[in-house]
Scaffold this active site. Structure first.
Site, PDB file in Angstrom:
ATOM      1  N   ASP A 127      -8.107  -4.704   7.027  1.00 38.30           N
ATOM      2  CA  ASP A 127      -8.694  -5.673   6.105  1.00 38.30           C
ATOM      3  C   ASP A 127      -9.385  -6.801   6.851  1.00 38.30           C
ATOM      4  OD1 ASP A 127      -8.208  -4.525   3.605  1.00 38.30           O
ATOM      5  OD2 ASP A 127      -6.148  -5.250   3.577  1.00 38.30           O
ATOM      6  N   HIS A 158       0.812  -1.214   0.000  1.00 35.68           N
ATOM      7  CA  HIS A 158       0.000   0.000   0.000  1.00 35.68           C
ATOM      8  C   HIS A 158       0.846   1.265   0.000  1.00 35.68           C
ATOM      9  CE1 HIS A 158      -3.622  -2.288   0.349  1.00 35.68           C
ATOM     10  NE2 HIS A 158      -3.289  -2.805   1.519  1.00 35.68           N
ATOM     11  N   GLN A 216       0.365 -12.607   6.579  1.00 33.24           N
ATOM     12  CA  GLN A 216      -0.703 -11.785   7.122  1.00 33.24           C
ATOM     13  C   GLN A 216      -2.022 -12.548   7.187  1.00 33.24           C
ATOM     14  OE1 GLN A 216       0.441  -7.555   5.230  1.00 33.24           O
ATOM     15  NE2 GLN A 216      -1.229  -7.505   6.701  1.00 33.24           N
ATOM     16  N   GLU A 234      -5.694 -11.765   7.484  1.00 31.86           N
ATOM     17  CA  GLU A 234      -6.544 -10.573   7.364  1.00 31.86           C
ATOM     18  C   GLU A 234      -7.823 -10.830   6.565  1.00 31.86           C
ATOM     19  OE1 GLU A 234      -4.260  -7.508   5.437  1.00 31.86           O
ATOM     20  OE2 GLU A 234      -3.275  -8.922   4.092  1.00 31.86           O
TER      21      GLU A 234
END
Length: 292
Positions: free
Chosen positions: A203, A57, A175, A177
């Site tokens: 998320d 991101h 991750q 999420e």
């Protein structure tokens, strides 16, 4: 070689309740490209044990940009930051693609750039976690190839020593999420070679049908967060959490998270400017904009 994150993690112990205790590893999130942002972050605090270069991101290019940032961070010494004994460990969050298909080449670039750990977003099942481990390890433990003439120099090692030590000194971080990942979290945590389960609360909240944290996650999401942390620790793995403020990070460390982000470069810059302008203008408060 400079890798303060790993010995700090290894110093944490399991107590009688099955939770980890000891000093948490605090870090910062770099989203803006450029070596001077990297050097400024690395020299900011002697208590900063790691920096994540965010290629998902953030605006840092994986190819080229990561290697330059890592070189800049590694150059921070006691001459630049008198209270630092060594530069922070560098983690790289790869861009991935949606639900993390086709990540092998991204892991290769990040590790060739000298990263001490790789964070892979949206890992939903044990099969994907096993694939990530394979891509992050040299044979016979994995299938990572080697050919970069600079990687070992970024670790201040010979080529031979790097090959010998990389597998044991690179953190593989996945991750958790999504709802699918939560459903499979125990299986993911049990995968050999996965070192860290990293919780992305934004998320994760959205995937579970709740609004993003503001500033804290919904109570039902907190129950899931606890489940993820417990699954990690039960399987002898570390658990990491993304925070945006020091107060949030303090809370998560007290809860037993091993690796905790404290603030991002954009967040720190926005907050610092906002508060100081507010003080100069005689305005109460002066919090940074939401979302950082």
């Amino acid at each position: 070689m400079s890798h303060p994150l790993l010995p700090l993690l290894k110093s944490r112990t399991i107590n009688s309740a099955g939770a980890r205790s000891g000093k948490a590893a605090f870090g910062a999130w770099q989203t803006l490209p450029g070596i001077f942002f990297s050097r400024t972050l690395a020299a900011a605090s002697e208590h900063l044990s790691w920096i994540c270069l965010d290629c998902e991101h953030g605006l840092i290019p994986l190819q080229g940009g990561v290697a330059e940032c890592i070189t800049a961070i590694n150059s921070v010494s006691s001459g630049i930051a008198p209270n630092r004994k060594e530069a922070p460990s560098v983690l790289v969050r790869i861009p991935a693609t949606g639900v993390s298909t086709g990540t092998g080449w991204q892991i290769k670039i990040a590790l060739d750039a000298g990263a001490r750990g790789v964070i892979v977003p949206m890992v939903n099942n044990a099969s994907k976690a096993k694939e990530i481990v394979q891509d992050a390890k040299f044979p016979p433990a994995g299938r990572r190839g080697y050919g970069n003439p600079f990687t070992h120099t970024l670790w201040d090692q010979s080529f031979t020593d790097y090959i010998k030590q990389a597998n044991d000194n690179i953190l593989v971080m996945v991750q958790i999420e999504t709802k699918e990942a939560v459903d499979n979290v125990e299986g993911i945590a049990a995968v050999p070679g996965v070192d860290v389960l990293f919780i992305g609360p934004f998320d994760l909240s959205l995937s579970l049908g709740f609004p993003p944290p503001s500033p804290d996650p919904h109570p039902e999401v907190e129950k899931v967060i606890t489940r993820i942390r417990e699954a990690a620790h039960k399987n002898g793995k570390y658990c990491a959490f993304y925070c945006g403020t020091g107060s949030q990070a303090h809370q998560r460390a007290a809860e037993g998270f091993d690796i905790v982000s404290v603030i991002s470069d954009v967040g720190a810059m926005s907050e610092g400017i906002s508060k100081n302008i507010a003080t100069a203008a005689g305005i109460e408060g002066g919090a940074r904009p939401a979302g950082y």
